[in-house]
Design an enzyme around this catalytic site. Structure first.
Site, mmCIF file in Angstrom:
data_model
loop_
_atom_site.group_PDB
_atom_site.id
_atom_site.type_symbol
_atom_site.label_atom_id
_atom_site.label_comp_id
_atom_site.label_asym_id
_atom_site.label_seq_id
_atom_site.Cartn_x
_atom_site.Cartn_y
_atom_site.Cartn_z
ATOM 1 N N HIS A 51 0.823 -1.219 0.000
ATOM 2 C CA HIS A 51 0.000 0.000 0.000
ATOM 3 C C HIS A 51 0.863 1.278 0.000
ATOM 4 C CE1 HIS A 51 -3.301 -2.631 1.308
ATOM 5 N NE2 HIS A 51 -2.558 -3.047 2.312
HETATM 6 C C1 BDR Z 1 -2.924 1.046 5.378
HETATM 7 O O1 BDR Z 1 -3.081 0.597 6.712
HETATM 8 C C2 BDR Z 1 -1.867 0.094 7.201
HETATM 9 O O2 BDR Z 1 -2.066 -1.161 7.757
HETATM 10 C C3 BDR Z 1 -0.890 0.077 6.050
HETATM 11 O O3 BDR Z 1 0.406 0.422 6.499
HETATM 12 C C4 BDR Z 1 -1.442 1.103 5.094
HETATM 13 O O4 BDR Z 1 -0.962 2.395 5.379
HETATM 14 C C5 BDR Z 1 -3.692 0.135 4.429
HETATM 15 O O5 BDR Z 1 -5.051 0.132 4.760
#
Ligand code: BDR
Ligand code: CA
Length: 317
Positions: free
Chosen positions: A240
């Site tokens: 992500h």
């Molecule tokens: C986001 O939430 C976190 O768990 C990850 O680092 C990312 O920023 C994804 O939903």
């Protein structure tokens, strides 16, 4: 050259924790088109003390101990802290810079108006605090890139209807959306498409480069953690936050749309974001709804091109 502040809720290095903030930090250092001016930390994936210690540790592992790290918000603006973590025994506790994250953001951006892009890959608490601290902050940013929201699909999770970063602090997201900054939002429906497989992680673990091996080991462990108890395991995990960093200097990897975005701050649909693509909506009484774009939203990604950039840069670290 893009100068950035990177705001993270980094947990890479704590067993069983998400690793993508760590890769976002690594990519910001590895991309020759980015200069990483500051790192700020926030509660989210883990508590802010753990995020700060793990960020300082990772910068040492990456051979960049002089990048200033500023500790940020311990809790969201209104909601309780979502997750707690822990600092492994072998992590040395180093002190962050004494200036708090939101203050450092304001000072740095005002010292270099129009030059700094803020990349936020955790809950938006620090960003909202900086916006509230000084009204000159938001208009002085060069850009704002956010990993957050889910715009073209749903989380399909009633316990967390909004994407995690936005669900954690929806009030902060509301402040950002109404700040006048047209941020670039890289949402979960798009980031879920850029993935590292378990075999790629294990290949990284076998590398003789210390960071690559370390990151590969924790990525394989994260994939195992995600699969724990699942009847049909998926041998990969999403990158992500690195996609948000890649969007700074390589925006062509992503297809973008202008949108008018709102966030739900009530409890039942906490953190859900609605993107109106301004294609001619009418209110039930027939009146045209006059809206202007307050966001640029990612709607698709060239995943193979991202993977080539990302894995190529990681191997060089
Ligand atoms: C986001 O939430 C976190 O768990 C990850 O680092 C990312 O920023 C994804 O939903
Ligand atoms: Ca994150």
């Amino acid at each position: 050259m893009e100068r950035i502040i990177l705001d993270v809720d980094l947990a890479m290095g704590a067993p069983g924790s998400d690793i993508d903030d760590g890769f976002a930090l690594a990519l910001a250092l590895a991309d020759p088109e980015i200069t990483l001016d500051l790192v700020t930390t926030v509660n989210g994936n883990t508590d802010v003390a753990s995020a700060t210690a793990l960020t300082l540790e990772l910068l040492h592992r990456l051979g960049q101990p002089d990048v200033p790290v500023h500790r940020g918000a311990q809790v969201p603006l209104v909601r309780p802290q979502a997750r707690f973590g822990s600092i492994p025994d072998d992590v040395e506790i180093r002190q962050p810079h004494p200036t708090a994250a939101a203050v450092a953001m304001v000072q740095h951006v005002l010292a270099h108006p129009g030059e700094i892009t803020l990349v936020a890959v955790g809950p938006l608490t620090n960003v909202a605090l900086a916006m509230r601290l000084d009204p000159r902050f938001a208009p002085s940013l060069k850009g704002l890139v956010i990993m957050g929201g889910v715009f073209n699909e749903h989380t399909n999770n009633a316990a967390m209807p909004g994407e995690f970063n936005i669900w954690s602090d929806p009030e902060a997201a509301h402040i950002v959306l109404t700040s006048g900054v047209v941020a670039r939002w890289v949402g979960l429906d798009v980031t879920l498409k850029v993935r590292v497989t378990k075999s790629e992680a294990l290949e990284m673990e076998r590398s003789d480069r210390p960071f690559v091996s370390f990151a590969g080991k924790y990525t394989a462990a994260w994939i195992d953690h995600l699969n724990d108890g699942k009847p049909e395991p998926d041998e990969s995990c999403a990158m992500h936050d690195p996609l948000a960093v890649a969007a700074v200097a390589h925006p062509e990897l992503i297809t973008w749309r202008q949108a008018y975005v709102q966030v739900e701050t009530g409890d039942r649909l906490r953190g859900v974001m609605v993107a109106d693509y301004l294609t001619g909506d009418f209110a039930p009484d027939g009146q045209r709804l006059i809206r202007t774009a307050n966001a640029t939203v990612a709607v698709a990604v060239d995943a193979p091109a991202f993977n080539q950039l990302f894995l190529g840069k990681m191997k060089e670290l």
